[in-house]
Design a protein around this motif. Structure first.
Motif, mmCIF file in Angstrom:
data_model
loop_
_atom_site.group_PDB
_atom_site.id
_atom_site.type_symbol
_atom_site.label_atom_id
_atom_site.label_comp_id
_atom_site.label_asym_id
_atom_site.label_seq_id
_atom_site.Cartn_x
_atom_site.Cartn_y
_atom_site.Cartn_z
ATOM 1 N N LEU A 1 0.720 -0.550 0.229
ATOM 2 C CA LEU A 1 0.139 -0.088 0.389
ATOM 3 C C LEU A 1 0.474 1.197 -0.026
ATOM 4 C CD1 LEU A 1 -3.352 -0.690 2.169
ATOM 5 C CD2 LEU A 1 -2.954 -0.963 -0.257
ATOM 6 N N ARG B 1 -5.979 2.777 -5.285
ATOM 7 C CA ARG B 1 -5.439 3.015 -4.040
ATOM 8 C C ARG B 1 -7.081 2.463 -2.414
ATOM 9 N NH1 ARG B 1 -2.481 6.212 -2.336
ATOM 10 N NH2 ARG B 1 -0.648 4.665 -2.592
ATOM 11 N N SER C 1 1.679 1.334 6.911
ATOM 12 C CA SER C 1 2.016 1.950 5.095
ATOM 13 C C SER C 1 2.469 2.714 5.359
ATOM 14 C CB SER C 1 0.795 1.568 4.807
ATOM 15 O OG SER C 1 1.577 2.143 3.108
#
Length: 226
Positions: A172, A181, A206
């Motif tokens: 991600l 995303r 992330s």
């Protein structure tokens, strides 16, 4: 609708817009990473020519073909496999991000710019069998017309988090095209592919990785100025 969302019918009723359709292909699986980490689902994405991650698909002209027929055509070009997509697979339609005007002249002194028509993106989700996933991966690398050109390779989304933040958190942290995303994350939640708490943890890690990556890029940039 809120947040730029439109119904499929509302989107098609608008004039002077371009339309792009993309689909998330996925399957269930009983396979395990290292023989102990359940993979659970296989989600296909692709590395694009511009270095961004995205879902298979592309521009469609509703005046010449239905959105679904256009998307199926794009899939044949990019994946090398004919996969019919139906209206029932449609998830959302929304306004795409505004594009920066492009100069209509190669001269830097030109004040004339071309602004392309606004874009509407249509997102689909289609479940296929695991063997079909493998067929798509084989064809995409061998017979697809766009392999090595518009598409640089298929990738699977790792729906697990390893002890040191590997897996989904690192995935991600990469750069995605448009709202790919958010489409991925919202679909994972909607289909309950992961627990909300597990996905929240992955996104948190992330963000931390993204900061570290930015620091690393800045350090690399410094090397070029010495």
């Amino acid at each position: 609708m809120d947040s730029g969302q439109l119904s499929r019918a509302e989107a098609l009723a608008l004039s002077g817009h371009r339309h792009a359709c993309h689909v998330m292909l996925y399957s269930t699986t009983n396979t395990q990473l290292f023989g102990k980490i359940p993979i659970r689902y296989i989600i296909l994405m692709q590395m694009r020519f511009d270095g961004l991650l995205g879902f298979p698909g592309g521009l469609v002209d509703p005046s010449r073909e239905t959105l679904e027929d256009g998307l199926s055509r794009e899939l044949l070009e990019e994946l090398g496999v004919r996969l019919p997509v139906s209206i029932e697979d449609h998830v959302s339609s929304c306004y795409g991000p505004p594009l920066r005007p492009i100069s209509s002249s190669s001269s830097s002194s030109s004040s004339s710019f071309y602004s392309p028509p606004p874009l509407i993106t249509h997102f689909y989700v289609k479940k296929i069998e695991e063997e079909q996933v493998k067929e798509v991966e084989r064809a995409a690398a061998s017979t697809a017309a766009d392999h090595g050109l518009e598409v640089l390779g298929m990738v699977r989304v790792p729906l697990y988090t390893l002890k040191r933040g590997g897996g989904l958190p690192l995935f991600l942290s990469h750069t995605f095209i448009g709202n790919a995303r958010s489409q991925l994350v919202s679909t994972i939640l909607r289909l309950q592919m992961m627990a909300r708490e597990e996905l929240h943890k992955a996104l948190t890690l992330s963000v931390q990785t993204h900061r570290q990556t930015a620091e690393g890029l800045q350090a690399a940039l410094t090397l070029t100025t010495l």
